[in-house]
Scaffold this motif. Structure first.
Motif, PDB file in Angstrom:
ATOM      1  N   GLY A  41       1.250  -1.218  -0.254  1.00 23.45           N
ATOM      2  CA  GLY A  41      -0.585  -0.212  -0.119  1.00 23.45           C
ATOM      3  C   GLY A  41       0.948   1.610  -0.498  1.00 23.45           C
ATOM      4  O   GLY A  41       0.568   2.007  -1.016  1.00 23.45           O
ATOM      5  N   ALA A  42       2.244   1.000   0.619  1.00 30.35           N
ATOM      6  CA  ALA A  42       2.895   2.225   0.830  1.00 30.35           C
ATOM      7  C   ALA A  42       2.967   2.832  -0.355  1.00 30.35           C
ATOM      8  O   ALA A  42       3.996   3.677  -0.810  1.00 30.35           O
ATOM      9  N   ARG A  43       4.244   1.740  -1.144  1.00 33.54           N
ATOM     10  CA  ARG A  43       4.817   1.586  -2.428  1.00 33.54           C
ATOM     11  C   ARG A  43       3.663   2.654  -3.264  1.00 33.54           C
ATOM     12  O   ARG A  43       3.808   3.153  -4.461  1.00 33.54           O
ATOM     13  N   LEU A  44       2.415   1.732  -3.407  1.00 38.64           N
ATOM     14  CA  LEU A  44       1.137   2.426  -4.221  1.00 38.64           C
ATOM     15  C   LEU A  44       1.169   3.232  -3.970  1.00 38.64           C
ATOM     16  O   LEU A  44       0.864   4.437  -5.162  1.00 38.64           O
ATOM     17  N   ALA A  45       1.137   3.972  -2.821  1.00 39.95           N
ATOM     18  CA  ALA A  45       0.268   5.280  -2.501  1.00 39.95           C
ATOM     19  C   ALA A  45       1.632   6.343  -3.017  1.00 39.95           C
ATOM     20  O   ALA A  45       2.045   7.308  -3.040  1.00 39.95           O
ATOM     21  N   LEU A  46       3.157   5.615  -2.819  1.00 41.50           N
ATOM     22  CA  LEU A  46       4.279   7.211  -3.510  1.00 41.50           C
ATOM     23  C   LEU A  46       4.196   6.966  -5.002  1.00 41.50           C
ATOM     24  O   LEU A  46       4.039   8.062  -4.993  1.00 41.50           O
ATOM     25  N   ALA A  47       3.488   6.057  -5.643  1.00 36.76           N
ATOM     26  CA  ALA A  47       3.853   5.244  -7.100  1.00 36.76           C
ATOM     27  C   ALA A  47       2.415   7.303  -7.424  1.00 36.76           C
ATOM     28  O   ALA A  47       2.889   7.663  -8.364  1.00 36.76           O
ATOM     29  N   ALA A  48       1.277   7.167  -6.501  1.00 34.71           N
ATOM     30  CA  ALA A  48       0.441   7.732  -7.012  1.00 34.71           C
ATOM     31  C   ALA A  48       1.051   8.903  -6.598  1.00 34.71           C
ATOM     32  O   ALA A  48       1.007   9.896  -7.369  1.00 34.71           O
ATOM     33  N   THR A  49       1.388   8.932  -5.381  1.00 33.53           N
ATOM     34  CA  THR A  49       1.757  10.332  -5.427  1.00 33.53           C
ATOM     35  C   THR A  49       2.245  10.882  -6.036  1.00 33.53           C
ATOM     36  O   THR A  49       2.270  12.200  -6.425  1.00 33.53           O
ATOM     37  N   THR A  50       3.675  10.100  -6.689  1.00 34.58           N
ATOM     38  CA  THR A  50       4.792  11.032  -7.576  1.00 34.58           C
ATOM     39  C   THR A  50       4.936  11.274  -8.741  1.00 34.58           C
ATOM     40  O   THR A  50       4.689  12.043  -9.196  1.00 34.58           O
ATOM     41  N   VAL A  51       3.481  10.437  -9.382  1.00 33.42           N
ATOM     42  CA  VAL A  51       3.055  10.876 -10.812  1.00 33.42           C
ATOM     43  C   VAL A  51       2.019  11.658 -10.462  1.00 33.42           C
ATOM     44  O   VAL A  51       2.189  12.835 -11.437  1.00 33.42           O
ATOM     45  N   THR A  52       0.903  12.330  -9.888  1.00 37.69           N
ATOM     46  CA  THR A  52       0.128  13.105  -9.388  1.00 37.69           C
ATOM     47  C   THR A  52       0.817  14.402  -8.974  1.00 37.69           C
ATOM     48  O   THR A  52       0.804  15.739 -10.051  1.00 37.69           O
ATOM     49  N   GLY A  53       1.979  14.536  -9.003  1.00 36.31           N
ATOM     50  CA  GLY A  53       2.358  15.225  -8.118  1.00 36.31           C
ATOM     51  C   GLY A  53       3.329  15.777  -9.589  1.00 36.31           C
ATOM     52  O   GLY A  53       3.479  17.443  -9.713  1.00 36.31           O
ATOM     53  N   ALA A  54       4.076  15.348  -9.793  1.00 36.89           N
ATOM     54  CA  ALA A  54       5.100  15.176 -11.509  1.00 36.89           C
ATOM     55  C   ALA A  54       4.154  16.010 -11.977  1.00 36.89           C
ATOM     56  O   ALA A  54       4.681  17.017 -13.577  1.00 36.89           O
ATOM     57  N   SER A  55       2.660  14.979 -12.490  1.00 39.68           N
ATOM     58  CA  SER A  55       1.837  15.690 -13.394  1.00 39.68           C
ATOM     59  C   SER A  55       1.315  17.671 -13.666  1.00 39.68           C
ATOM     60  O   SER A  55       1.031  17.582 -14.407  1.00 39.68           O
ATOM     61  N   GLY A  56       1.297  17.296 -12.385  1.00 40.55           N
ATOM     62  CA  GLY A  56       0.213  18.822 -11.837  1.00 40.55           C
ATOM     63  C   GLY A  56       1.379  19.784 -11.696  1.00 40.55           C
ATOM     64  O   GLY A  56       0.856  20.726 -11.851  1.00 40.55           O
ATOM     65  N   THR A  57       3.198  19.330 -11.421  1.00 35.40           N
ATOM     66  CA  THR A  57       3.562  20.591 -11.735  1.00 35.40           C
ATOM     67  C   THR A  57       3.695  20.339 -13.373  1.00 35.40           C
ATOM     68  O   THR A  57       3.990  21.745 -13.364  1.00 35.40           O
ATOM     69  N   ALA A  58       3.778  20.023 -14.064  1.00 29.51           N
ATOM     70  CA  ALA A  58       4.332  20.173 -15.423  1.00 29.51           C
ATOM     71  C   ALA A  58       3.097  20.936 -15.909  1.00 29.51           C
ATOM     72  O   ALA A  58       3.503  21.694 -17.871  1.00 29.51           O
ATOM     73  N   LEU A  59       2.160  20.328 -15.358  1.00 27.07           N
ATOM     74  CA  LEU A  59       0.977  21.370 -16.403  1.00 27.07           C
ATOM     75  C   LEU A  59       0.622  22.988 -15.206  1.00 27.07           C
ATOM     76  O   LEU A  59       0.434  23.337 -16.320  1.00 27.07           O
TER      77      LEU A  59
END
Length: 229
Positions: A97-115
């Protein structure tokens, strides 16, 4: 000496039994039911919204919808996997669950920052990047703690197994003659025991009710989404 050894062997199963009982407690099971419902409903509502759009969506919107749908499905699958396990996980569910949360937050944060960098101002991009970094850091800390807990439970399990194998015989007893009895004691004191006891306390009927309630709630939310969109 033998009394101290007996007390040490008795302390380890109690600690391990408490940890495993917490893994399959009612609160833990309901928490994973809530996680699965949240992920599944999010994926279903986004899919319904996407499918009912009158016209073609921009590429960025389709990518965002696909990413959010994938994240929701991943959480739903993860929760279903945990709820269907019949053996002790030794905090492995926390690690996944922590790995999934880390992957989700990393992808979401990177995408939001790029946008935000492409379409917003510099302060907005900085705030978005800091927020994504904070969420990713929190997920990383959670992953580190989950791994530590996983290693601790595995250590307790190995200690219990070694004590159970050493208990039946003495130093002069051959391994072949002690192995049947050792295996019998290992089955009696193995970590599967507390899990089986906790599952029996929950009862198959209650688990069935939980799953049926989860499916009913998901169906109601999907129906509400269809009516709204």
């Amino acid at each position: 000496m033998s009394e101290r050894d007996h007390g040490a062997r008795r302390d380890v199963p109690e600690e391990l039994a408490g940890a495993l009982a917490a893994e399959v407690s009612l609160r833990s099971r309901m928490r994973y039911v809530a996680v699965g419902l949240a992920g599944g409903c999010m994926a279903a509502l986004i899919a319904v919204l996407w499918a009912t759009e009158p016209g073609p969506l921009p590429a960025r919107t389709r990518i965002a919808f696909a990413g959010m749908t994938a994240i929701g499905l991943a959480w739903a699958v993860f929760a279903g996997w945990v709820l269907t396990r019949r053996r002790p996980l030794f905090a492995r569910d926390r690690v996944l669950g922590a790995r999934l949360a880390l992957a989700a937050t990393t992808v979401t944060g990177a995408s939001g920052t790029a946008l935000a960098t492409a379409r917003g101002t510099a302060p907005v991009a900085v705030v978005t990047a800091l927020g994504g970094a904070a969420l990713a850091a929190a997920a990383g800390v959670t992953l580190a703690r989950a791994r530590s807990r996983h290693r601790e439970l595995l250590r307790l399990r190995d200690t219990l197994r070694n004590d159970a194998l050493r208990a039946p015989g003495t130093s002069g007893t051959p391994h072949t003659s002690a192995s049947p009895r050792g295996e019998s004691m290992n089955h009696k004191t193995a970590p599967v025991g507390p899990l089986a006891i906790a599952l029996r306390r929950l009862g198959a009927g209650k688990r069935t009710v939980f799953l049926l309630t989860a499916l009913l709630c998901a169906a109601l939310l999907i129906g509400a989404g269809l009516l709204l969109f």
